[in-house]
Write a protein that holds these residues in place. Structure first.
Motif, PDB file in Angstrom:
ATOM      1  N   LEU A   1       9.573  12.536  -2.720  1.00  0.00           N
ATOM      2  CA  LEU A   1       9.213  13.381  -1.586  1.00  0.00           C
ATOM      3  C   LEU A   1       8.600  12.511  -0.490  1.00  0.00           C
ATOM      4  O   LEU A   1       7.674  11.729  -0.745  1.00  0.00           O
ATOM      5  CB  LEU A   1       8.209  14.451  -2.039  1.00  0.00           C
ATOM      6  CG  LEU A   1       7.637  15.384  -0.978  1.00  0.00           C
ATOM      7  CD1 LEU A   1       8.722  16.281  -0.418  1.00  0.00           C
ATOM      8  CD2 LEU A   1       6.509  16.231  -1.570  1.00  0.00           C
ATOM      9  N   PHE A   2       9.129  12.644   0.733  1.00  0.00           N
ATOM     10  CA  PHE A   2       8.611  11.920   1.892  1.00  0.00           C
ATOM     11  C   PHE A   2       8.032  12.925   2.881  1.00  0.00           C
ATOM     12  O   PHE A   2       8.693  13.919   3.217  1.00  0.00           O
ATOM     13  CB  PHE A   2       9.718  11.103   2.565  1.00  0.00           C
ATOM     14  CG  PHE A   2      10.211   9.948   1.750  1.00  0.00           C
ATOM     15  CD1 PHE A   2       9.764   8.661   2.012  1.00  0.00           C
ATOM     16  CD2 PHE A   2      11.116  10.140   0.709  1.00  0.00           C
ATOM     17  CE1 PHE A   2      10.213   7.579   1.263  1.00  0.00           C
ATOM     18  CE2 PHE A   2      11.562   9.072  -0.047  1.00  0.00           C
ATOM     19  CZ  PHE A   2      11.111   7.790   0.228  1.00  0.00           C
TER      20      PHE A   2
ATOM     21  N   ASP B   1      -4.264  11.768  -4.887  1.00  0.00           N
ATOM     22  CA  ASP B   1      -5.126  10.637  -5.216  1.00  0.00           C
ATOM     23  C   ASP B   1      -4.607   9.375  -4.539  1.00  0.00           C
ATOM     24  O   ASP B   1      -3.447   8.993  -4.709  1.00  0.00           O
ATOM     25  CB  ASP B   1      -5.167  10.434  -6.729  1.00  0.00           C
ATOM     26  CG  ASP B   1      -6.074   9.270  -7.104  1.00  0.00           C
ATOM     27  OD1 ASP B   1      -7.301   9.418  -7.038  1.00  0.00           O
ATOM     28  OD2 ASP B   1      -5.512   8.185  -7.450  1.00  0.00           O
ATOM     29  N   ASN B   2      -5.475   8.725  -3.788  1.00  0.00           N
ATOM     30  CA  ASN B   2      -5.110   7.510  -3.058  1.00  0.00           C
ATOM     31  C   ASN B   2      -6.093   6.406  -3.428  1.00  0.00           C
ATOM     32  O   ASN B   2      -7.171   6.278  -2.849  1.00  0.00           O
ATOM     33  CB  ASN B   2      -5.138   7.776  -1.550  1.00  0.00           C
ATOM     34  CG  ASN B   2      -4.703   6.555  -0.742  1.00  0.00           C
ATOM     35  OD1 ASN B   2      -4.252   5.547  -1.288  1.00  0.00           O
ATOM     36  ND2 ASN B   2      -4.849   6.650   0.566  1.00  0.00           N
TER      37      ASN B   2
ATOM     38  N   ARG C   1       2.151  12.960  -6.988  1.00  0.00           N
ATOM     39  CA  ARG C   1       1.562  11.656  -7.254  1.00  0.00           C
ATOM     40  C   ARG C   1       2.020  10.658  -6.199  1.00  0.00           C
ATOM     41  O   ARG C   1       3.212  10.515  -5.943  1.00  0.00           O
ATOM     42  CB  ARG C   1       1.952  11.165  -8.651  1.00  0.00           C
ATOM     43  CG  ARG C   1       1.216   9.883  -9.076  1.00  0.00           C
ATOM     44  CD  ARG C   1       1.653   9.423 -10.449  1.00  0.00           C
ATOM     45  NE  ARG C   1       3.009   8.894 -10.429  1.00  0.00           N
ATOM     46  CZ  ARG C   1       3.321   7.627 -10.089  1.00  0.00           C
ATOM     47  NH1 ARG C   1       2.353   6.789  -9.728  1.00  0.00           N
ATOM     48  NH2 ARG C   1       4.574   7.230 -10.121  1.00  0.00           N
ATOM     49  N   LEU C   2       1.055   9.965  -5.602  1.00  0.00           N
ATOM     50  CA  LEU C   2       1.344   9.025  -4.525  1.00  0.00           C
ATOM     51  C   LEU C   2       2.095   7.805  -5.055  1.00  0.00           C
ATOM     52  O   LEU C   2       1.746   7.253  -6.095  1.00  0.00           O
ATOM     53  CB  LEU C   2       0.045   8.573  -3.855  1.00  0.00           C
ATOM     54  CG  LEU C   2       0.184   7.528  -2.737  1.00  0.00           C
ATOM     55  CD1 LEU C   2       0.937   8.109  -1.551  1.00  0.00           C
ATOM     56  CD2 LEU C   2      -1.194   7.016  -2.321  1.00  0.00           C
ATOM     57  N   ILE C   3       3.138   7.396  -4.305  1.00  0.00           N
ATOM     58  CA  ILE C   3       3.878   6.177  -4.625  1.00  0.00           C
ATOM     59  C   ILE C   3       3.533   5.079  -3.629  1.00  0.00           C
ATOM     60  O   ILE C   3       3.123   3.987  -3.994  1.00  0.00           O
ATOM     61  CB  ILE C   3       5.396   6.447  -4.629  1.00  0.00           C
ATOM     62  CG1 ILE C   3       5.743   7.454  -5.735  1.00  0.00           C
ATOM     63  CG2 ILE C   3       6.181   5.138  -4.827  1.00  0.00           C
ATOM     64  CD1 ILE C   3       7.195   7.839  -5.780  1.00  0.00           C
TER      65      ILE C   3
ATOM     66  N   VAL D   1       3.791   7.813   7.010  1.00  0.00           N
ATOM     67  CA  VAL D   1       4.759   8.532   6.188  1.00  0.00           C
ATOM     68  C   VAL D   1       4.349   8.327   4.739  1.00  0.00           C
ATOM     69  O   VAL D   1       4.162   7.188   4.290  1.00  0.00           O
ATOM     70  CB  VAL D   1       6.194   8.023   6.421  1.00  0.00           C
ATOM     71  CG1 VAL D   1       7.148   8.658   5.424  1.00  0.00           C
ATOM     72  CG2 VAL D   1       6.645   8.322   7.847  1.00  0.00           C
ATOM     73  N   VAL D   2       4.205   9.409   4.016  1.00  0.00           N
ATOM     74  CA  VAL D   2       3.720   9.368   2.637  1.00  0.00           C
ATOM     75  C   VAL D   2       4.893   9.593   1.684  1.00  0.00           C
ATOM     76  O   VAL D   2       5.623  10.579   1.816  1.00  0.00           O
ATOM     77  CB  VAL D   2       2.637  10.437   2.403  1.00  0.00           C
ATOM     78  CG1 VAL D   2       2.139  10.371   0.960  1.00  0.00           C
ATOM     79  CG2 VAL D   2       1.478  10.251   3.382  1.00  0.00           C
TER      80      VAL D   2
END
Length: 695
Positions: free
Chosen positions: A126-127, A103-104, A144-146, A136-137
């Motif tokens: 996690l990268f 989810d973004n 879950r997106l940070i 880079v996420v």
């Protein structure tokens, strides 16, 4: 001896000198490289324990997976690039989750060819290097997106640069390191907020001097069409426990493919082994007699590097699909793998990671993940390195002794045991182990200690011998002085002539020619003494200065390198000076050359003995004696040639130069004749076989 006999000897020695060394190919079994850069058989350090396929997990086949990472909890994360997902496994290979979307900001977002994955040791985040999305996420391990890190913004970024991150790593201070496609300037560094800080560890540009020459003298249009001189981009990286970056470049025949980069961007990798950490070091094409060649001849090409523990790190070679491990000093510990489809081999390995003392290797060619477990041999090596790294030399020595039972050719084990003995003060025994391990640095230290200890324990005996020898020499001088006074001794007999010649060359060579005080037999005797001296020097010179391979010792070499050049010089000089109004006869040339070689015998014999007591710091004195001996010989040969032929200085220099050219020409003719004879023999053999077949 007549000219025909000299010619016969010359041809025979020329035939002995001809030989073609054959280099061996890289073996297809466990091996380790010796000091002599030869691949010696060794037990396998790792063997496959488990193979994991995507289909076994119920998530479908892997599709060109490009990266694998093991976190602090020993969970395994795989960048399944072709399937645009991150796969999460536990230590035993059980599926824990798959991250293919997240989810973004309330919208569903997905990866596009993710090529790198990393879990930081601080926040356990996690990268993911989301390559085709140019970002880079950062996310929790649950998915879950940070935050996301987009393309770098800076004035030092080249114009038109497209950001495609390939690999990512994060240190303890949350600095982000990214290897991006086309980032020739080095590894990109970002701070904890995602701000671009610059490049780290730029590779040096490699180019051909010929290409540089043409580029400098080409027009702008021609220069624009030439290949640019750009540094090689990094292929992969890993961080050690101190925050240093281990990085590899996928450069063909790279001199230093593995680097350890400090925070200042400098390569601080220790390279104290026999050869630099570069994988295979003696991979060459097979000789023509075997009618085959190695398709991937040349040095290794690394695509990944990982840090283990206690200074151990490993590189993944994509050329021969092997894994090479090194200790902190850069000594090769072991290698395993190879090209093949079995569980212990690879088709297209792309990444690896440490799973405790085990190792996981990702194979994009076979679309599988293989878990390797250490064998007893591999475990003993790792235990020995760890104990030595922590200063437990006695404990390490026990492991090295067990290693030697499995592989007597493992030099690092000898060095490790030697260090333990050195710490205990058993210097003489330590010297033997360092010698077996071909380590001159520690051998020199052990020799220095043993020498000091021996002299201290035998000081009285040593002084008695020295004073006795000095007294004997003094008495001898007194006796000889009285004999000279009594009989006015001025004898210059033939047996003393060589000594007079090397001290007073002008008068000595004059007496040799015009007063017939020289003898060919003495010159030949000096030549034979030189042969014996060189044999002794090659075999018995001190370990610190002796780099000759014991298995290659051959007395025939002295014929090739001493007797043959001596004969070639005499024949060539006589042939040449006959045409240049030289007054020297052949026997006078032989005597002049033979007498000139006496300093080599006088200096090399004691030098060989003394070299066994020299440390590494004192070795320059050994090479200084070499220089003195050869310069003395050259000076005597020059004076002898000038006196025998009655030449001027300039004509003597020209004659010696032309003599060398004639020697080279004679050798060329000898090799040519040998080649023609060999071809004729081959033709006769083929003709004979053809006749036999037809009959």
């Amino acid at each position: 001896m007549g000219v025909r006999k000299w010619a016969a000897w010359l041809l025979a020695l020329a035939l002995l000198a001809v030989g073609t060394p054959v280099k061996a190919e890289v073996p297809d079994h466990g091996y380790n490289y010796s000091y002599w850069r030869e691949a010696e058989p060794a037990p396998y350090p790792y063997l496959a324990e488990t193979t994991i396929y995507g289909s076994d997990l119920g998530i479908g086949h892997w599709n060109e997976p490009q990266d694998v990472f093991v976190d602090e909890d020993r969970d395994i994360f795989i960048a399944d690039t072709g399937n645009n997902r991150i796969v999460h496994l536990d230590e035993k290979g059980k599926l824990l989750g798959v991250i293919s979307a997240f989810d973004n900001g309330g919208k569903k977002d997905t990866f596009n060819k993710p090529s790198g994955v990393y879990v930081d040791r601080t926040n356990r985040h996690l990268f993911v290097a989301d390559t085709q999305n140019g970002r880079v996420v950062e996310m929790e391990r649950s998915g879950r997106l940070i935050r996301m890190y987009g393309p770098p913004v800076s004035s030092i970024i080249p114009k038109g640069f497209q950001y495609f991150p390939l690999k990512v790593a994060v240190d303890k201070t949350q600095r982000l390191y990214v290897i991006a496609q086309g980032a020739y300037e080095g590894i990109m560094e970002f701070d904890a907020k995602g701000n671009f800080r610059g490049y780290v560890g730029t590779n040096k540009v490699r180019f051909s001097p010929v290409d540089l020459f043409w580029k400098r003298f080409s027009t702008k249009e021609q220069s624009s069409q030439m290949q640019l001189f750009l540094p090689i981009e990094f292929a992969n990286m890993d961080l050690d426990d101190k925050g240093f970056i281990y990085a590899v470049s996928s450069e063909v025949n790279a001199a230093r493919p593995i680097k350890r980069i400090n925070p200042g961007g400098e390569d601080v990798l220790r390279r104290e082994g026999y050869f630099d950490p570069a994988g295979d070091v003696s991979a060459v094409q097979v000789d023509a007699a075997k009618q085959k060649t190695i398709q991937n001849a040349g040095s290794s090409t690394f695509v990944d590097v990982i840090y283990d523990k206690s200074g151990i790190y490993s590189g993944l070679d994509s050329k021969r699909n092997r894994i090479f491990a090194y200790n902190g000093d850069g000594n090769m510990l072991y290698q395993f793998g190879g090209v093949g489809m079995s569980e212990n081999r690879f088709q297209k390995p792309t990444a690896m990671a440490m799973l405790g003392d085990r190792m996981v290797v990702l194979d994009a060619g076979m679309n599988r993940l293989t878990v390797f477990a250490p064998t007893r041999y591999g475990s003993l090596i790792r235990a020995g390195v760890e104990a030595q790294y922590n200063g437990k030399d006695d404990e390490a020595a026990k492991d090295w002794e067990e290693v030697l039972k499995l592989n007597a050719n493992f030099d690092i084990a000898y060095i490790g045991i030697g260090k333990s003995l050195l710490q205990k003060g058993e210097n003489k025994q330590a010297m033997e182990y360092f010698k077996n391990g071909n380590n001159r640095k520690y051998y020199s230290e052990a020799l220095n200690r043993y020498r000091s200890e021996y002299l201290w324990n035998h000081f009285g005996t040593a002084m008695t011998v020295v004073l006795g020898a000095a007294g004997a020499l003094l008495a001898l001088r007194i006796v000889r002085a009285r004999r000279r006074v009594a009989v006015h001794y001025t004898d210059t007999a033939a047996w003393r002539m060589p000594l007079r010649t090397i001290v007073r060359p002008f008068s000595g060579f004059w007496e040799l020619k015009y007063e017939n005080k020289g003898k060919v037999a003495i010159a030949v005797f000096i030549l034979l003494m030189l042969v014996v001296t060189m044999i002794l020097k090659r075999q018995y010179a001190g370990f610190i200065v002796n780099f000759n391979k014991p298995s290659e010792f051959s007395s025939v070499d002295e014929l090739k390198y001493i007797v043959l050049p001596f004969m070639l010089f005499c024949v060539s000089n006589w042939s040449l000076t006959t045409l240049m109004d030289g007054e020297g006869k052949f026997k006078e040339i032989v005597m002049a050359a033979g007498y000139a070689a006496l300093p080599l015998v006088i200096i090399f014999l004691p030098q060989t003995g003394v070299s066994n007591f020299m440390t590494e710091a004192e070795s320059p004195f050994y090479y200084l004696l070499d220089s003195i001996a050869y310069l003395w010989f050259a000076w005597l040969l020059f004076v002898g040639t000038m006196t025998v032929h009655q030449y001027s200085i300039g004509k003597t220099v020209a004659t010696l130069f032309l003599t060398v050219l004639v020697m080279a020409f004679i050798v060329f003719l000898g090799i040519l004749c040998f080649s023609l004879v060999q071809q004729m023999a081959t033709f006769v053999q083929a003709l004979y076989r053809e006749i036999i077949v037809r009959l």
